[in-house]
Write a protein that holds these residues in place. Structure first.
Motif, PDB file in Angstrom:
ATOM      1  N   SER A 228       4.201   3.613 -11.313  1.00 24.87           N
ATOM      2  CA  SER A 228       2.411   3.135 -11.139  1.00 24.87           C
ATOM      3  C   SER A 228       2.235   2.035 -11.317  1.00 24.87           C
ATOM      4  N   ALA A 229       2.296   0.743 -11.997  1.00 23.80           N
ATOM      5  CA  ALA A 229       1.316   0.401 -12.107  1.00 23.80           C
ATOM      6  C   ALA A 229       1.867  -0.991 -10.768  1.00 23.80           C
ATOM      7  N   GLU A 230       3.564  -0.778 -10.660  1.00 26.22           N
ATOM      8  CA  GLU A 230       3.621  -1.529  -9.556  1.00 26.22           C
ATOM      9  C   GLU A 230       3.574  -1.307  -7.870  1.00 26.22           C
ATOM     10  N   ARG A 231       3.665  -0.004  -7.527  1.00 25.34           N
ATOM     11  CA  ARG A 231       2.660   0.780  -6.473  1.00 25.34           C
ATOM     12  C   ARG A 231       1.384  -0.267  -6.722  1.00 25.34           C
ATOM     13  N   ALA A 232       0.535   0.050  -7.640  1.00 29.89           N
ATOM     14  CA  ALA A 232      -0.941  -0.285  -7.563  1.00 29.89           C
ATOM     15  C   ALA A 232      -1.135  -1.983  -6.846  1.00 29.89           C
TER      16      ALA A 232
ATOM     17  N   ALA B 130      -2.065  -5.871  -3.504  1.00 24.96           N
ATOM     18  CA  ALA B 130      -1.482  -7.395  -2.325  1.00 24.96           C
ATOM     19  C   ALA B 130      -1.470  -6.859  -0.459  1.00 24.96           C
ATOM     20  N   ASP B 131      -0.627  -5.770  -0.705  1.00 27.62           N
ATOM     21  CA  ASP B 131      -0.371  -5.709   0.880  1.00 27.62           C
ATOM     22  C   ASP B 131      -1.001  -3.861   1.520  1.00 27.62           C
ATOM     23  N   PRO B 132      -2.300  -3.774   2.034  1.00 29.49           N
ATOM     24  CA  PRO B 132      -2.923  -2.576   2.231  1.00 29.49           C
ATOM     25  C   PRO B 132      -2.571  -1.899   2.814  1.00 29.49           C
TER      26      PRO B 132
ATOM     27  N   ALA C 187       0.778   8.756   9.209  1.00 30.44           N
ATOM     28  CA  ALA C 187       0.294   8.483   7.541  1.00 30.44           C
ATOM     29  C   ALA C 187       1.239   8.803   6.333  1.00 30.44           C
ATOM     30  N   GLY C 188       0.609   8.146   5.499  1.00 34.92           N
ATOM     31  CA  GLY C 188       1.659   7.781   4.715  1.00 34.92           C
ATOM     32  C   GLY C 188       1.406   6.891   3.709  1.00 34.92           C
ATOM     33  N   VAL C 189       1.531   6.661   2.170  1.00 40.23           N
ATOM     34  CA  VAL C 189       1.965   5.738   1.014  1.00 40.23           C
ATOM     35  C   VAL C 189       3.692   5.393   0.668  1.00 40.23           C
TER      36      VAL C 189
ATOM     37  N   TRP D 143      13.225  -0.854   5.077  1.00 32.84           N
ATOM     38  CA  TRP D 143      12.552  -0.669   5.884  1.00 32.84           C
ATOM     39  C   TRP D 143      11.261  -0.842   5.947  1.00 32.84           C
ATOM     40  N   SER D 144       9.722  -0.752   7.053  1.00 32.13           N
ATOM     41  CA  SER D 144       8.446  -1.333   7.102  1.00 32.13           C
ATOM     42  C   SER D 144       7.392   0.090   7.513  1.00 32.13           C
ATOM     43  N   PHE D 145       7.111   0.343   6.491  1.00 32.55           N
ATOM     44  CA  PHE D 145       6.323   1.764   7.066  1.00 32.55           C
ATOM     45  C   PHE D 145       4.609   1.342   7.711  1.00 32.55           C
ATOM     46  N   GLY D 146       4.394  -0.188   7.034  1.00 35.27           N
ATOM     47  CA  GLY D 146       3.833  -0.752   8.508  1.00 35.27           C
ATOM     48  C   GLY D 146       4.048  -0.764   9.837  1.00 35.27           C
ATOM     49  N   PHE D 147       5.066  -1.454   9.616  1.00 37.41           N
ATOM     50  CA  PHE D 147       5.204  -0.774  11.711  1.00 37.41           C
ATOM     51  C   PHE D 147       5.895  -0.210  11.797  1.00 37.41           C
ATOM     52  N   ASP D 148       6.320   1.030  11.004  1.00 38.87           N
ATOM     53  CA  ASP D 148       6.229   1.900  11.423  1.00 38.87           C
ATOM     54  C   ASP D 148       5.441   3.679  11.670  1.00 38.87           C
TER      55      ASP D 148
END
Length: 341
Positions: A61-65, A70-72, A164-166, A173-178
């Motif tokens: 959870s801390a790593e996710r936050a 750092a990267d919205p 949509a997603g988190v 892979w890159s969610f932001g790109f996809d």
């Protein structure tokens, strides 16, 4: 961003691990089954709950936050997916309340829901669809309470789109790109899937899901030093790990090289009709895998037989050789003649 230190592996981690290799040979397949059934393994069992919270939650959870701060771009929700995001949040909260009733609850009084999560000290009311009733957007709110990544697929014009997603723990892979791409476009680079129509069949299967239906599948790869976030965005932070593993002492491979399993739940949300992917990642070092002889032997056989194009796509070109040699020399699995490149 600095890499969090992995918590020491315990017998509980091994017993709960979803070992992903049922056969001595691996090929891409849809490998879906109805969700919710307990899966017995050589070391224990997994699969009883759709949302799995374990002792690694505080660290993850801390790593996710930290990743999201750092990267919205790891969080996205296109405007037409807001209703699906609320639907996903409510579905997950209900799963949590059902799975952990002594620690979490969800009740309703008219239009007002009351959510309680004693683990995190959350006790609040909200109105479904009312953004002002939550401290943040629904995906951010619920993903701060689970270890799963979430991807929401919209269905339009006979095609599924990842809208949509988190996703903070992507495997190369890159969610932001996809975001905004179709399901078929996202899986375009995967070798063999087009000739064998694996992704086309998976797409058709997802399109046929009825509201409320839930299935699951597993996927796997190898990762170095227990890193959960091996997304393409931070490749400079983890890409060299495969080289240092291959060039380093063989004795260290058992601690540094991890089998990474993803348990993916595929759910047609009941209100919006969107499809939700829940992607939960589990990591187990080779040293721990080798304590279960059936697993060590199976992993050695799969890595030794895996075709080169599949190994390359999975990012195993540098790591499977050291992994095979470690399993052979330190685990006693396979023979010197099958220890791989």
């Amino acid at each position: 961003m600095s890499t969090p230190t992995r918590i020491e592996t315990t017998a509980e981690d091994i017993a709960r691990y979803p070992f992903p290799l049922p056969e001595r040979q691996y090929r891409y397949s849809t490998n879906v089954e109805p969700a919710g059934g307990r899966v017995e393994t050589a070391a224990g069992a997994w699969g009883q709950l759709c949302i799995d919270i374990d002792r690694h939650f505080p660290a993850e959870s801390a790593e996710r936050a930290a990743i999201l701060a750092a990267d919205p771009t790891r969080h996205a929700c296109l405007p037409h997916m807001i209703a699906a995001a609320w639907d996903a949040m409510l579905f997950i909260l209900r799963e949590l309340a059902e799975g952990y009733p002594e620690r979490m609850s969800l009740t309703r009084d008219g239009q007002v829901y009351h959510w309680r999560n004693t683990d995190l000290g959350i006790d609040r009311n909200f109105v479904f669809g009312d953004a002002a009733s939550l401290p943040t957007d629904p995906l951010s709110f619920v993903c701060a309470q689970i270890q799963e990544d979430v991807v929401l697929l919209d269905q339009r014009d006979g095609t599924l789109f990842a809208d949509a997603g988190v996703v903070t723990f992507a495997a190369d892979w890159s969610f932001g790109f996809d975001v905004g791409m179709s399901f078929l476009e996202i899986h375009g680079p995967v070798p063999r899937i087009h000739e064998e129509r694996v992704i086309t069949r998976a797409h058709d299967f997802l399109m046929r899901l009825a509201p409320g239906e839930s299935y699951r599948r597993t996927n796997w790869t190898l990762t170095v030093d227990g890193k959960l976030d091996t997304s393409t965005e931070v490749y400079p932070e983890w890409g060299r790990d495969r080289r240092t593993l291959a060039e380093g002492p063989l004795a260290e491979v058992g601690e540094r090289l991890y089998l990474r399993t993803e348990v993916q739940h595929l759910i047609r949300l009941p209100n919006s009709g969107a499809i939700m992917f829940l992607i939960r990642t589990y990591l187990l070092p080779f040293r721990a895998v080798a304590t279960v002889p059936e697993w060590g032997e199976r992993l050695h056989a799969v890595l030794a037989e895996l075709p080169d194009d599949m190994a390359d796509y999975k990012g195993l070109t540098r790591t499977r050789g050291p992994g095979l040699r470690w399993l052979s020399e330190f685990g006693g699995f396979g023979t010197a003649g099958t220890a791989g490149p």
